[in-house]
Design a protein around this motif. Structure first.
Motif, PDB file in Angstrom:
ATOM      1  N   UNK A 219       0.807  -1.218   0.000  1.00 16.26           N
ATOM      2  CA  UNK A 219       0.000   0.000   0.000  1.00 16.26           C
ATOM      3  C   UNK A 219       0.840   1.268   0.000  1.00 16.26           C
ATOM      4  N   UNK A 220       1.892   1.286   0.784  1.00 20.97           N
ATOM      5  CA  UNK A 220       2.715   2.495   0.874  1.00 20.97           C
ATOM      6  C   UNK A 220       3.342   2.853  -0.467  1.00 20.97           C
ATOM      7  N   UNK A 221       3.628   1.842  -1.262  1.00 19.26           N
ATOM      8  CA  UNK A 221       4.234   2.067  -2.576  1.00 19.26           C
ATOM      9  C   UNK A 221       3.191   2.437  -3.625  1.00 19.26           C
TER      10      UNK A 221
ATOM     11  N   UNK B 121     -17.278  -1.715   7.893  1.00 20.72           N
ATOM     12  CA  UNK B 121     -16.142  -2.448   8.456  1.00 20.72           C
ATOM     13  C   UNK B 121     -14.987  -2.505   7.464  1.00 20.72           C
ATOM     14  N   UNK B 122     -15.309  -2.701   6.184  1.00 22.15           N
ATOM     15  CA  UNK B 122     -14.259  -2.779   5.168  1.00 22.15           C
ATOM     16  C   UNK B 122     -13.525  -1.451   5.025  1.00 22.15           C
ATOM     17  N   UNK B 123     -14.273  -0.364   4.927  1.00 24.31           N
ATOM     18  CA  UNK B 123     -13.651   0.955   4.788  1.00 24.31           C
ATOM     19  C   UNK B 123     -12.755   1.251   5.980  1.00 24.31           C
ATOM     20  N   UNK B 124     -13.222   0.923   7.162  1.00 22.06           N
ATOM     21  CA  UNK B 124     -12.424   1.215   8.361  1.00 22.06           C
ATOM     22  C   UNK B 124     -11.179   0.351   8.432  1.00 22.06           C
ATOM     23  N   UNK B 125     -11.231  -0.871   7.896  1.00 23.98           N
ATOM     24  CA  UNK B 125     -10.015  -1.689   7.841  1.00 23.98           C
ATOM     25  C   UNK B 125      -8.968  -1.029   6.946  1.00 23.98           C
ATOM     26  N   UNK B 126      -9.402  -0.483   5.820  1.00 26.74           N
ATOM     27  CA  UNK B 126      -8.461   0.197   4.928  1.00 26.74           C
ATOM     28  C   UNK B 126      -7.892   1.450   5.586  1.00 26.74           C
TER      29      UNK B 126
END
Length: 387
Positions: free
Chosen positions: A206-208, A254-259
């Motif tokens: 993700x950072x890349x 829940x999915x959005x908050x995991x991201x």
């Protein structure tokens, strides 16, 4: 992120019949996937480009030569199992007409899709990545498109063996995105789809990747379906605590908050919703008599999937079906004493659009345009986001 359109300043007297409609300064992305294969009929006049910021053409594939292609053959002479969902030549004249009518609408090619193969092999070496990206550059130029959406749904995981995968997919995915950005420059858009399963968070660097893409499109649907033990919602915004699998954390929220908890900027996340329902036949009524969270027997519709236009015409409060609303999950459902259907309607889409605003997300997207050809769901998303 390049924020595409300002819904607050968007003139309300624009009509979808007006030529050269301007889409400047909207705040939220409104993305629709447009199926371009046989059996999904549409013409330019069907597209309300004044209410969209992006139109994604589905699907191009990766061919045996590692190039983007409208015609996929994975094994010489043998089409792959999803070739019926590839772009047909006859749609390009309609695409050109849409481009002429809505010159500020971003038209993107979506590559891949559920079950689409070829990504892992293409990404595996520097040479094959170069072949693919060079072909993308030429493809976008040929069709005058504004970017590419990578719909590689099972990197590393392989979808339980349904497509080719390798552990190096994680790093190779990054290299593909880097090369796309290098050769496309900043003028073209790059996005990719992500499912909401926890494992997907661990197969992307993700950072890349995040700084290089314009959006990450979260597929907020198919949480439940014909593969599930009980009837349930397939695109619930929140979790109903009565759900037997509530502990799985299957919801858009829940999915959005995991991201976000993973450090992904909210403004890069685009929340998806379905323009189709999922059907469960032979569902028991349960204590509440509504069929929710109950055992069922099978499905009648192919894949248990029903377009919203069909639901509206034949099912919603028709033919003995009664519409119910789950105020915990913020979604509707239908039941006639035997068949249970989970789906989206204008009320639930408005809830998701308000959520996009509350969470400062990048926008909203849906699969797919033809299933909502009368634009009930699109209108709800647009009207909510522009307020």
């Amino acid at each position: 992120m390049v924020l595409a359109v300002s819904l607050l300043s968007f003139s309300e007297n624009l009509s979808n019949t007006k030529e050269n409609i301007t889409l400047e300064d909207k705040d939220y992305k409104i993305i629709a996937y447009l199926p371009c294969w046989v059996g999904k009929d549409w013409i330019a006049e069907d597209i309300q480009g004044d209410k969209l910021t992006h139109l994604y053409l589905a699907f191009a594939r990766i061919n045996n030569e590692f190039k983007i292609s409208n015609h996929d053959v994975r094994i010489p002479g043998v089409p792959d199992t999803v070739s019926s969902q590839t772009i047909i030549d006859s749609i390009w004249e309609e695409v050109r007409r849409v481009q002429k009518k809505y010159p500020d609408l971003k038209i993107i090619v979506a590559v891949g899709g559920w079950g689409a193969d070829g990504f892992s092999d293409m990404a595996a070496t520097k040479a094959t990545r170069e072949i693919f990206v060079d072909s993308v550059v030429e493809y976008l130029k040929k069709y005058n498109l504004d970017g590419i959406d990578i719909d590689w749904e099972y990197p590393v995981d392989g979808g339980g063996g349904t497509i080719e995968a390798r552990k190096e997919d994680k790093e190779n995915f990054t290299e593909v995105i880097k090369l796309l950005r290098k050769k496309l420059g900043e003028d073209k858009e790059i996005s990719f789809c992500t499912n909401v399963s926890g494992w997907f968070l661990d197969v992307i660097e993700w950072e890349e990747v995040v700084p290089l893409v314009n959006s990450i499109n979260v597929m907020g649907y198919d949480y439940q379906g014909p593969w599930s033990e009980n009837t349930a919602h397939h695109s619930n915004l929140y979790i109903n605590p009565q759900d037997p699998v509530a502990h799985w954390g299957l919801s858009s929220d829940a999915a959005i908050k995991r991201f976000i908890n993973r450090g992904i900027p909210a403004e890069k996340l685009v929340l998806g919703f379905p323009a189709y329902g999922r059907e469960f036949h032979g569902a028991q009524p349960g204590e509440n008599g509504d069929g929710l969270f109950q055992k069922y027997q099978d499905t009648i519709w192919p894949g248990g999937s029903i377009p919203y236009t069909i639901l509206k015409q034949y099912y919603v409060n028709k033919n003995n079906f009664k519409r119910f609303w789950d105020d915990d999950a913020k979604v509707p459902y239908l039941y006639d004493g035997e068949t249970f259907i989970t789906y989206e309607d204008p009320q639930s889409v408005a809830e998701k659009a308000r959520y996009v605003k509350e969470m400062d997300l990048g926008g909203i997207m849906y699969w797919e345009y033809v299933d909502d050809i009368e634009n009930d769901l699109l209108n709800s998303a647009y009207e909510t986001l522009k307020k």
